[in-house]
Design an enzyme around this catalytic site. Sequence first.
Site, PDB file in Angstrom:
ATOM      1  N   HIS A  16       0.317 -11.586   2.491  1.00  0.00           N
ATOM      2  CA  HIS A  16      -0.711 -10.854   1.734  1.00  0.00           C
ATOM      3  C   HIS A  16      -1.481 -11.763   0.768  1.00  0.00           C
ATOM      4  O   HIS A  16      -2.709 -11.770   0.748  1.00  0.00           O
ATOM      5  CB  HIS A  16      -0.049  -9.703   0.967  1.00  0.00           C
ATOM      6  CG  HIS A  16      -0.981  -8.591   0.638  1.00  0.00           C
ATOM      7  ND1 HIS A  16      -0.562  -7.290   0.497  1.00  0.00           N
ATOM      8  CD2 HIS A  16      -2.320  -8.554   0.402  1.00  0.00           C
ATOM      9  CE1 HIS A  16      -1.590  -6.525   0.201  1.00  0.00           C
ATOM     10  NE2 HIS A  16      -2.668  -7.265   0.142  1.00  0.00           N
TER      11      HIS A  16
ATOM     12  N   TYR B 262       0.833  -1.209   0.000  1.00  0.00           N
ATOM     13  CA  TYR B 262       0.000   0.000   0.000  1.00  0.00           C
ATOM     14  C   TYR B 262       0.872   1.266   0.000  1.00  0.00           C
ATOM     15  O   TYR B 262       0.362   2.376  -0.165  1.00  0.00           O
ATOM     16  CB  TYR B 262      -0.939   0.052   1.214  1.00  0.00           C
ATOM     17  CG  TYR B 262      -1.936  -1.080   1.306  1.00  0.00           C
ATOM     18  CD1 TYR B 262      -2.075  -2.012   0.280  1.00  0.00           C
ATOM     19  CD2 TYR B 262      -2.738  -1.235   2.432  1.00  0.00           C
ATOM     20  CE1 TYR B 262      -2.981  -3.059   0.380  1.00  0.00           C
ATOM     21  CE2 TYR B 262      -3.650  -2.273   2.533  1.00  0.00           C
ATOM     22  CZ  TYR B 262      -3.756  -3.187   1.502  1.00  0.00           C
ATOM     23  OH  TYR B 262      -4.660  -4.215   1.618  1.00  0.00           O
TER      24      TYR B 262
HETATM   25  P1  NAP Z   1     -14.347  -0.961   0.908  1.00  0.00           P
HETATM   26  O1  NAP Z   1     -13.884  -0.673   2.275  1.00  0.00           O
HETATM   27  O2  NAP Z   1     -15.356  -2.030   0.685  1.00  0.00           O
HETATM   28  O3  NAP Z   1     -14.918   0.356   0.223  1.00  0.00           O
HETATM   29  C1  NAP Z   1     -14.220   1.573   0.239  1.00  0.00           C
HETATM   30  C2  NAP Z   1     -15.042   2.589  -0.577  1.00  0.00           C
HETATM   31  O4  NAP Z   1     -16.310   2.802   0.067  1.00  0.00           O
HETATM   32  C3  NAP Z   1     -14.358   3.926  -0.671  1.00  0.00           C
HETATM   33  O5  NAP Z   1     -14.600   4.427  -1.972  1.00  0.00           O
HETATM   34  C4  NAP Z   1     -15.071   4.777   0.383  1.00  0.00           C
HETATM   35  O6  NAP Z   1     -15.074   6.127  -0.024  1.00  0.00           O
HETATM   36  C5  NAP Z   1     -16.467   4.194   0.338  1.00  0.00           C
HETATM   37  N1  NAP Z   1     -17.174   4.304   1.622  1.00  0.00           N
HETATM   38  C6  NAP Z   1     -16.692   4.026   2.862  1.00  0.00           C
HETATM   39  N2  NAP Z   1     -17.624   4.246   3.798  1.00  0.00           N
HETATM   40  C7  NAP Z   1     -18.728   4.675   3.154  1.00  0.00           C
HETATM   41  C8  NAP Z   1     -20.024   5.075   3.579  1.00  0.00           C
HETATM   42  N3  NAP Z   1     -20.376   5.068   4.873  1.00  0.00           N
HETATM   43  N4  NAP Z   1     -20.915   5.466   2.626  1.00  0.00           N
HETATM   44  C9  NAP Z   1     -20.579   5.498   1.318  1.00  0.00           C
HETATM   45  N5  NAP Z   1     -19.377   5.126   0.864  1.00  0.00           N
HETATM   46  C10 NAP Z   1     -18.444   4.721   1.762  1.00  0.00           C
HETATM   47  O7  NAP Z   1     -13.101  -1.309  -0.069  1.00  0.00           O
HETATM   48  P2  NAP Z   1     -11.525  -1.466   0.073  1.00  0.00           P
HETATM   49  O8  NAP Z   1     -10.857  -0.182   0.411  1.00  0.00           O
HETATM   50  O9  NAP Z   1     -11.099  -2.191  -1.156  1.00  0.00           O
HETATM   51  O10 NAP Z   1     -11.339  -2.512   1.285  1.00  0.00           O
HETATM   52  C11 NAP Z   1     -11.099  -2.112   2.623  1.00  0.00           C
HETATM   53  C12 NAP Z   1      -9.690  -2.445   3.048  1.00  0.00           C
HETATM   54  O11 NAP Z   1      -9.431  -3.849   2.905  1.00  0.00           O
HETATM   55  C13 NAP Z   1      -8.595  -1.806   2.185  1.00  0.00           C
HETATM   56  O12 NAP Z   1      -8.466  -0.426   2.437  1.00  0.00           O
HETATM   57  C14 NAP Z   1      -7.417  -2.635   2.604  1.00  0.00           C
HETATM   58  O13 NAP Z   1      -6.940  -2.219   3.876  1.00  0.00           O
HETATM   59  C15 NAP Z   1      -8.041  -4.034   2.706  1.00  0.00           C
HETATM   60  N6  NAP Z   1      -7.861  -4.868   1.482  1.00  0.00           N
HETATM   61  C16 NAP Z   1      -7.120  -6.017   1.592  1.00  0.00           C
HETATM   62  C17 NAP Z   1      -6.947  -6.850   0.496  1.00  0.00           C
HETATM   63  C18 NAP Z   1      -6.132  -8.100   0.647  1.00  0.00           C
HETATM   64  O14 NAP Z   1      -5.800  -8.719  -0.374  1.00  0.00           O
HETATM   65  N7  NAP Z   1      -5.798  -8.505   1.842  1.00  0.00           N
HETATM   66  C19 NAP Z   1      -7.530  -6.535  -0.742  1.00  0.00           C
HETATM   67  C20 NAP Z   1      -8.303  -5.356  -0.824  1.00  0.00           C
HETATM   68  C21 NAP Z   1      -8.478  -4.552   0.299  1.00  0.00           C
HETATM   69  P3  NAP Z   1     -14.533   7.331   0.964  1.00  0.00           P
HETATM   70  O15 NAP Z   1     -13.106   6.999   1.305  1.00  0.00           O
HETATM   71  O16 NAP Z   1     -14.666   8.526   0.092  1.00  0.00           O
HETATM   72  O17 NAP Z   1     -15.421   7.351   2.163  1.00  0.00           O
END
Ligand code: NAP
Length: 277
Positions: free
Chosen positions: A109, A51
């Site tokens: 990861h 990241y």
């Molecule tokens: P997510 O958390 O499902 O969605 C994030 C999106 O939702 C952003 O665009 C955010 O926008 C929006 N959002 C958040 N809260 C909201 C709300 N209350 N209302 C409307 N929209 C909202 O997706 P993600 O970032 O892919 O996943 C979360 C975390 O999982 C990552 O940040 C990372 O740490 C981890 N991850 C791990 C892996 C892995 O392989 N281990 C893969 C992918 C992700 P705003 O920021 O503008 O609020």
Amino acid sequence: MTAIPTVTLNDGAWFPELGLGTYNLRGEEGIAAMVAAIESGYRLLDTAVNYENECEVGEAVRRSGVPRDELLVTSKIPGRHHGREEAIDSIKGSLDALGLDRIDLQLIHWPNPSVGKYVETWKGMIEAQQQGLVRSIGVSNFTEDMLTELIGETGVAPTVNQVELHPYFPQGALRAFHEAHGIRTESWSPLARRSELLMEQILRELATVHDVTPTQVVLRWHTQLGSTPIPKSSDPDRQRENADIFGFTLTDDQVAAVSALERGRLWDADPLTHEEM
Ligand code: NAP
């Protein structure tokens, strides 16, 4: 401030029922967003070497003023660092970048099966834990067979498996396996990166019933499945909304109705074929 409940991992460590994803939170804005989340009650920050924001995560921990022992930082070993020695070096690199003397939860990861070194990597993480570099060790994107192999080869079960999990992909079989082996499920992309999920009729109906938002219904669903979601938000208001989910409870039928949105993986990230270095 929301008090986020905790559970106990299979190594005795405490772990929050909800954390903050930090993918794409970078620079001063990223640090400010993470500090705001900590001020709202978040105690778990999820980062990874890939990241490229471990510096920002460490800085947010320091700036928050919350005692270090009350915050948990997760980082992840990338595919290019697989191997026993390489894993330990990777962890030391993360500690340097974070500016911290301990990582609370270290994950692999991606298993990257074509590289064939995830068991060696796991052995390196066990050593790193014995050296006190990391508190808890776990994995991400591991299948049942891969988890069985790790446990069979080392006798050490991961504390956590962080996997793609949202109402479109509830991971029923894998969650049952985790439960049987004392592994905590953690949900990545718990909001399905927003997509069209939050417009689903059933989520809007349940939001009205409980006087909450569709996002809160989804995140409460995760916790009631026994998984820790790590929604990412850069916005303090949305962070507060996402954390404020412990004042209502979905019925079993309502949980099942959300799970019925199942349609499969959203990004073709099958750990048997998808690899990340
Ligand atoms: P997510 O958390 O499902 O969605 C994030 C999106 O939702 C952003 O665009 C955010 O926008 C929006 N959002 C958040 N809260 C909201 C709300 N209350 N209302 C409307 N929209 C909202 O997706 P993600 O970032 O892919 O996943 C979360 C975390 O999982 C990552 O940040 C990372 O740490 C981890 N991850 C791990 C892996 C892995 O392989 N281990 C893969 C992918 C992700 P705003 O920021 O503008 O609020």
